[in-house]
Motif scaffolding. Structure first.
Motif, short mmCIF file in Angstrom:
data_model
loop_
_atom_site.label_atom_id
_atom_site.label_comp_id
_atom_site.label_asym_id
_atom_site.label_seq_id
_atom_site.Cartn_x
_atom_site.Cartn_y
_atom_site.Cartn_z
N ALA A 377 0.82 -1.21 0.00
CA ALA A 377 0.00 0.00 0.00
C ALA A 377 0.85 1.26 0.00
N PRO A 378 1.51 1.60 -1.10
CA PRO A 378 2.31 2.84 -1.13
C PRO A 378 1.43 4.08 -0.96
N PHE A 379 1.95 5.05 -0.21
CA PHE A 379 1.23 6.29 0.10
C PHE A 379 2.13 7.45 -0.30
N ARG A 380 1.58 8.37 -1.16
CA ARG A 380 2.40 9.45 -1.70
C ARG A 380 1.61 10.75 -1.79
N GLN A 381 2.32 11.86 -1.69
CA GLN A 381 1.73 13.19 -1.85
C GLN A 381 2.66 14.07 -2.68
N TRP A 382 2.04 14.98 -3.47
CA TRP A 382 2.79 15.95 -4.26
C TRP A 382 2.16 17.33 -4.06
N THR A 383 2.98 18.37 -4.02
CA THR A 383 2.46 19.74 -4.00
C THR A 383 2.54 20.30 -5.42
N GLU A 384 1.48 21.03 -5.80
CA GLU A 384 1.39 21.56 -7.16
C GLU A 384 1.11 23.06 -7.12
N ASN A 385 1.71 23.79 -8.01
CA ASN A 385 1.57 25.25 -8.06
C ASN A 385 0.37 25.65 -8.91
N ARG A 394 2.16 14.49 -11.36
CA ARG A 394 3.05 14.13 -10.26
C ARG A 394 4.50 14.40 -10.64
N SER A 395 5.27 14.76 -9.64
CA SER A 395 6.68 15.04 -9.85
C SER A 395 7.51 14.05 -9.03
N GLY A 396 8.64 13.65 -9.56
CA GLY A 396 9.50 12.73 -8.83
C GLY A 396 10.52 13.41 -7.94
N ARG A 397 10.62 14.74 -8.02
CA ARG A 397 11.63 15.46 -7.24
C ARG A 397 11.11 15.76 -5.83
N PRO A 398 11.82 15.35 -4.76
CA PRO A 398 11.37 15.65 -3.40
C PRO A 398 11.38 17.15 -3.13
N CYS A 399 10.44 17.62 -2.32
CA CYS A 399 10.41 19.02 -1.92
C CYS A 399 11.60 19.33 -1.02
N VAL A 400 12.16 20.55 -1.17
CA VAL A 400 13.34 20.91 -0.38
C VAL A 400 13.04 21.96 0.69
N ASP A 401 11.95 22.72 0.54
CA ASP A 401 11.54 23.66 1.58
C ASP A 401 10.05 23.91 1.46
N LYS A 403 8.33 26.40 0.58
CA LYS A 403 7.87 27.17 -0.56
C LYS A 403 8.02 26.41 -1.88
N ASP A 404 8.65 25.26 -1.83
CA ASP A 404 8.89 24.49 -3.04
C ASP A 404 7.57 23.90 -3.55
N LYS A 405 7.34 23.99 -4.85
CA LYS A 405 6.12 23.47 -5.47
C LYS A 405 6.49 22.50 -6.60
N ASN A 406 5.48 21.82 -7.11
CA ASN A 406 5.67 20.83 -8.15
C ASN A 406 6.75 19.81 -7.75
N CYS A 407 6.56 19.22 -6.57
CA CYS A 407 7.54 18.31 -6.02
C CYS A 407 6.85 17.26 -5.14
N ALA A 408 7.58 16.19 -4.84
CA ALA A 408 7.05 15.11 -4.00
C ALA A 408 7.17 15.52 -2.53
N LYS A 453 9.62 12.70 3.53
CA LYS A 453 8.68 13.19 4.53
C LYS A 453 8.43 14.68 4.30
N PRO A 454 7.30 15.20 4.83
CA PRO A 454 7.04 16.64 4.70
C PRO A 454 8.17 17.46 5.29
N VAL A 455 8.58 18.50 4.56
CA VAL A 455 9.73 19.30 5.01
C VAL A 455 9.42 20.09 6.27
N THR A 456 8.15 20.23 6.63
CA THR A 456 7.79 20.96 7.85
C THR A 456 8.03 20.13 9.10
#
Length: 739
Positions: A377-385, A394-401, A403-408, A453-456
């Motif tokens: 049961a894989p679980f995934r989230q992406w943020t989109e601008n 979906r984007s394969g690049r992990p979020c780095v902060d 404010k980062d968008k279009n990322c995993a 994991k979420p950068v927050t």
């Protein structure tokens, strides 16, 4: 785990052969006194309690030994869908109108099914009720993520079963009860039969259901295709459902049967959002999340084998596998929102359930079996601008902060393994006593491996694996007395396995060194009652119950850690006790038991007293959330075979707390500028529904109905972010043709 779990399956088959061979040998062994000249055909006389198969009680409860299931001494209820008007638009108030005690927390959009029972657990997505189709779980992930996002069309169901207390010994987790739907069987007397149904209704609703079935020689088949569209009562409340079902069966002889079943389901629905109480009072049709959307696909393929080794011994085995995808789009909480999060839950699962029943002696029966299950049961989230990302954006690049968008934003690999062995026996003693001891031994393994994991969150990546071995025991006692009356008593253990979120929530910020490792929740159920059909036309069932729930699992702030650092722990125990009764009186059957016309009045009532007996959160003595003091259903129904079916039903639910603290709470909806509150209690409500089928020709019928006759303004569901309004008055009309 898998190697160990396969052993019980081999054991079950070995026992089947051991039990079958002696029985067959005994039946065919000639007597010493027989001679070739005057030997007569041998006649075996066995007591099968034929009254159990013919008594009118079987319109309301399950058979005492229902195939490989022993249900005598367990409280059961059934609804046969042929006895009620056609259920349209998945109106589950109609489907469950004659099901005592089952609480249905309603929402307008069909993306989730919310059921609970006797105040045990939040009804959100039916996490504390096992829901099955033909004995196969409908949960997304039966063990690690036991939620319901799909529900079969009522037109494909022949019977709804509700099994209390001992259901954990029959089917395993979750806590009692089990709701099991039985699919319709193919038409047996001809090669081709068909049914088509088309209806329209309020809020732009259109639904069509089309089915063909038949039997030819050793083969039988059934296939259906269905579609339902609804624009919704609120903006962004639209939904589109399409699906299909296929059954192919093969009976090579009278002793064996093979069945192949495929169920496919696809749902696309908006999510108009939840409201605070002030918004609900001002305008219950307000939409707070105009951009949210939910997509659900589910495909399940199963193979069933039934084998009679001899007239007394039967094996029923089911092998199934499937895939479910829950995807969603959620707008941010900005004012106005500018971005969205895409979430995807995938579930790939497979299971095996094998059960052997052997009838012996004078009405005794022994069952033994095994259940195996695995899920990834894989679980995934992406943020989109953007506010309008599509399902597969979906984007394969992990979020780095932040404010980062279009990322995993999140990635977790999750899996569960589950295995069980079980056995029961019904012993019958004169005069008319029966005793049923039961045992079930279960094992679960839940595993999480997080890579993003979420950068927050400041916690470490989750890498957890837990295993639990749980023995369960039960005992039932009953007595038949008078004319068609029976007492029953059952005490049974049950449990709720730990979920993925219990050992590694992706949204919690666990302090360094803290480990989420709660014990599973355990349940002990007691029930004593009496039911029967003492006179023509009357069925009654009344019982007292007591359920102890130990080791509830909740999230708590870690003492001394920074705010927001939480851990999942066992927080306390609850007690649930009360009365549950049901009565049905058919005035026309009372005059003529063989009549084809029925006019019945039915009523069922659940009285509940629930409270915390221990709580480290300070809730001792308070009522658990969603524990109404009463849940009552009453109605009147008229049925004349192939001519007319009418039903008027009313459900009334007492007020109930929506959170365990029994306090109101401030709620920030999707727009922070509109912050309000939710009162401590969900107000009581009473809803009436009317529906009917009228055969204008032997093969043509008109369908019609009105839901929420009085246009009651109410809500039954409160969950994370606010309340969800119930539907106002709606109607439908349509026609059906069968051949």
């Amino acid at each position: 785990m898998r190697t160990i779990a396969i052993v019980p399956g081999v054991l079950a088959l070995a026992i089947a052969n051991c039990l079958a061979s002696p029985a067959y040998a005994q039946d065919t062994q000639p007597s010493k006194d027989d001679t070739p000249a005057n030997a007569l055909p041998k006649i075996s006389v066995r007591e099968h309690r034929p009254q159990d198969d013919t008594r009118p009680k079987l319109q309301h409860i399950m058979r005492e030994v229902d195939g490989p299931l022993i249900t005598v001494t367990k409280k059961t209820s059934i609804t046969k869908t042929d006895s009620i008007p056609t259920v349209v638009d998945n109106n589950l108030r109609d489907l469950f109108a004659q099901t005592p005690g089952l609480f249905y927390s309603e929402q307008q959009t069909p993306g989730q099914l919310n059921l609970s029972y006797r105040g045990i657990g939040n009804p959100q997505e039916s996490e504390f009720v096992t829901v099955m189709l033909d004995g196969i779980p409908l949960e997304a992930d039966w063990i690690g993520y036991p939620t319901i996002y799909t529900f079969p069309m009522p037109q494909q169901i022949s019977e709804v079963q509700l099994i209390r207390g001992g259901s954990s010994l029959l089917y395993g987790p979750e806590p009692p009860p089990v709701v099991n739907m039985i699919s319709r069987k193919p038409v047996a007397d001809r090669e081709l039969a068909g049914y088509t149904e088309n209806v329209v209704g309020s809020n732009g609703m259109f639904a069509t259901f089309n089915q063909v079935s038949g039997t030819s020689g050793e083969w039988d088949y059934l296939a259906d295709a269905h579609y339902r569209r609804n624009d919704g009562q609120r903006d962004n409340g639209d939904s589109r459902l399409k699906g299909a079902d296929l059954h192919v069966g093969y009976r090579p002889d009278d002793m064996a049967y093979y069945g192949l079943d495929l169920h496919a389901y696809s749902l696309n629905t908006g999510d108009p959002g939840k409201l605070n109480y002030s918004q609900f009072v001002a305008n219950e049709d307000l939409t707070t999340t105009p951009y949210n959307r939910v997509w659900t696909d589910r495909y399940v393929l199963s193979l069933t084998h039934e084998r009679h080794f001899d007239p007394e011994t039967e094996l029923v085995a089911k092998l199934w596998g499937g895939y479910q995808d829950n995807a969603s789009r959620s707008q941010d909480r900005g004012n106005p929102p500018t971005t969205a999060t895409v979430q995807d839950d995938q579930f790939r699962f497979a299971g095996l359930d094998a059960r052997l029943v052997h009838h012996w002696g004078r009405g005794n029966a022994f069952t033994v079996g095994t259940t195996l299950y695995h899920s990834d049961a894989p679980f995934r989230q992406w943020t989109e601008n953007t506010l309008f990302p599509q399902r597969y954006d979906r984007s394969g690049r992990p979020c780095v902060d932040v404010k980062d968008k279009n990322c995993a934003r999140l990635r977790q690999a999750r899996s569960t393994d589950y295995g069980a062995i079980f056995a029961e026996n019904v012993f019958r003693f004169a005069p008319d006593w029966h005793l049923v001891p039961s045992v079930r031994i279960e094992r679960e393994n839940v595993d999480i491996n997080e890579t993003v994991k979420p950068v927050t969150l400041s916690r470490d990546l989750v890498n957890r694996s837990v295993t639990h071995n749980v023995p369960l025991f039960g005992l039932g006692v009953g007595n038949d007395f008078g004319h068609a009356n029976e007492t029953y008593f059952n005490v049974s253990q049950g449990w709720r396995p730990v979920r993925y979120f219990d050992i590694g929530s992706p949204f919690g910020n666990t302090a360094a060194g803290a480990i989420n490792d709660p014990s599973p929740t355990h349940v002990l159920s007691w029930e004593a009652g009496v039911h029967g059909t003492p006179v023509d036309g009357l069925f009654y069932d009344a019982s007292l119950f007591w359920v102890n729930v130990k080791d509830r699992i909740e999230s708590l702030q870690i003492p001394g850690a920074a705010p927001g650092n939480t851990i999942n722990v066992n927080t306390g125990n609850t007690r649930h006790r009360g009365f549950e009764g049901q009565i049905d009186y058919d005035f026309l059957a009372a005059q003529d038991p063989k009549t084809t016309r029925h006019l019945s009045v039915f009523a069922n009532l659940s009285l509940l007293n629930a409270e915390f007996t221990q709580s480290i959160k300070g809730n001792t003595g308070k009522k658990p959330a969603f524990s109404p003091n009463y849940l009552a259903r009453v109605g009147v129904a008229y049925r004349e075979d192939k001519k007319l079916k009418l039903a008027l039903s009313v459900v009334s639910v007492a007020s109930q707390y929506w959170q365990d603290s029994n306090l109101p709470a401030p709620i920030a909806t999707a727009t922070p500028a509109t912050t309000g509150y939710i009162p401590a209690k969900v107000p009581s409500y009473t809803i009436a529904d009317f529906s009917g089928d009228w055969w204008v020709l032997p093969q043509v019928r008109v369908l019609g109905g009105v839901s929420n006759l009085t246009d009651r303004k109410y809500y039954a569901r409160v969950f994370g972010g606010g309340l969800e309004p119930g539907l106002g008055r709606t109607f439908y009309v349509g026609a059906a043709y069968e051949f």
